[in-house]
Design a protein around this motif. Structure first.
Motif, PDB file in Angstrom:
ATOM      1  N   LYS A 125       8.537  62.381  36.601  1.00 25.34           N
ATOM      2  CA  LYS A 125       7.381  61.535  36.319  1.00 25.34           C
ATOM      3  C   LYS A 125       7.666  60.129  36.829  1.00 25.34           C
ATOM      4  CE  LYS A 125       5.886  64.094  32.256  1.00 25.34           C
ATOM      5  NZ  LYS A 125       4.625  64.611  32.681  1.00 25.34           N
ATOM      6  N   ARG A 130       4.111  58.943  33.571  1.00 19.44           N
ATOM      7  CA  ARG A 130       2.927  59.688  33.999  1.00 19.44           C
ATOM      8  C   ARG A 130       3.252  60.499  35.250  1.00 19.44           C
ATOM      9  NH1 ARG A 130       1.142  54.554  32.641  1.00 19.44           N
ATOM     10  NH2 ARG A 130      -0.203  54.536  30.827  1.00 19.44           N
ATOM     11  N   PRO A 131       2.557  61.602  35.468  1.00 20.12           N
ATOM     12  CA  PRO A 131       2.792  62.363  36.695  1.00 20.12           C
ATOM     13  C   PRO A 131       2.224  61.620  37.914  1.00 20.12           C
ATOM     14  CG  PRO A 131       1.048  63.374  35.399  1.00 20.12           C
ATOM     15  CD  PRO A 131       1.592  62.254  34.572  1.00 20.12           C
ATOM     16  N   SER A 147       1.266  56.472  42.301  1.00 17.56           N
ATOM     17  CA  SER A 147       1.661  56.278  40.915  1.00 17.56           C
ATOM     18  C   SER A 147       0.530  55.542  40.213  1.00 17.56           C
ATOM     19  CB  SER A 147       2.945  55.456  40.832  1.00 17.56           C
ATOM     20  OG  SER A 147       3.208  55.095  39.502  1.00 17.56           O
TER      21      SER A 147
END
Length: 169
Positions: A125, A130-131, A147
């Motif tokens: 991540k 977050r992915p 991102s």
């Protein structure tokens, strides 16, 4: 002469007595409870610490923010290299539906898959937890890796440098 001596002795006793009264003790010695910091001294120290934190704190937080963006950029460059290896093996990039997971597990349409293409056999991540967003085809190149940054949304100006586009086909 005797009167002068009495006067001198009385004056000396008066000075010593004033000194004793100032300390709050007849013996002239300080008690442990009297030996300490005054409220003014403590407030001065707290004010100095507050000023230091006010000056140093934002710089430290700025360095932390910059380091997260640099970490995201380095991770995305690693994805980009892995995607190029995937392309060399399969003749295509993974679709958006396959995503970056195609770098760790063989997708159905990849006959010449020679992975995993990432070292840890998992897609990490971003530094904010977050992915990463993978788009194929990309708007700027063959693919886009983005991102979402600290705000969790695309187009965040603080992480604009953490967006990588793929090579032009």
């Amino acid at each position: 002469m005797r009167l002068t001596r009495i006067f001198q002795t009385g004056l000396a006793n008066l000075i010593v007595g004033l000194g004793r009264q100032k300390s709050g003790n007849r013996s002239g010695r300080l008690h442990r409870s009297d030996a300490g910091f005054t409220l003014v001294e403590i407030l001065v120290v707290v004010a100095i610490i507050g000023l230091l934190m006010g000056l140093v704190g934002p710089r430290v937080l700025g360095y932390l923010s910059d380091s997260k963006v640099k970490t995201a950029r380095i991770q995305i460059q690693g994805f980009s290299a892995a995607l190029d290896l995937y392309y060399l093996d399969n003749g295509r990039y993974p679709t958006s539906a396959e995503g970056l997971g195609a770098l760790t597990q063989r997708p159905d349409g990849a006959a010449s898959w020679n992975g995993p293409y990432l070292n840890d056999n998992s897609v990490p991540k971003d530094p904010w937890g977050r992915p990463y967003v993978y788009k194929f085809p990309g708007q700027q190149g063959a693919y886009d890796i983005v991102s979402l940054g600290p705000e969790g949304r695309e187009g965040d100006s603080s992480v604009a440098a953490a967006t990588v586009t793929g090579r032009q086909q």
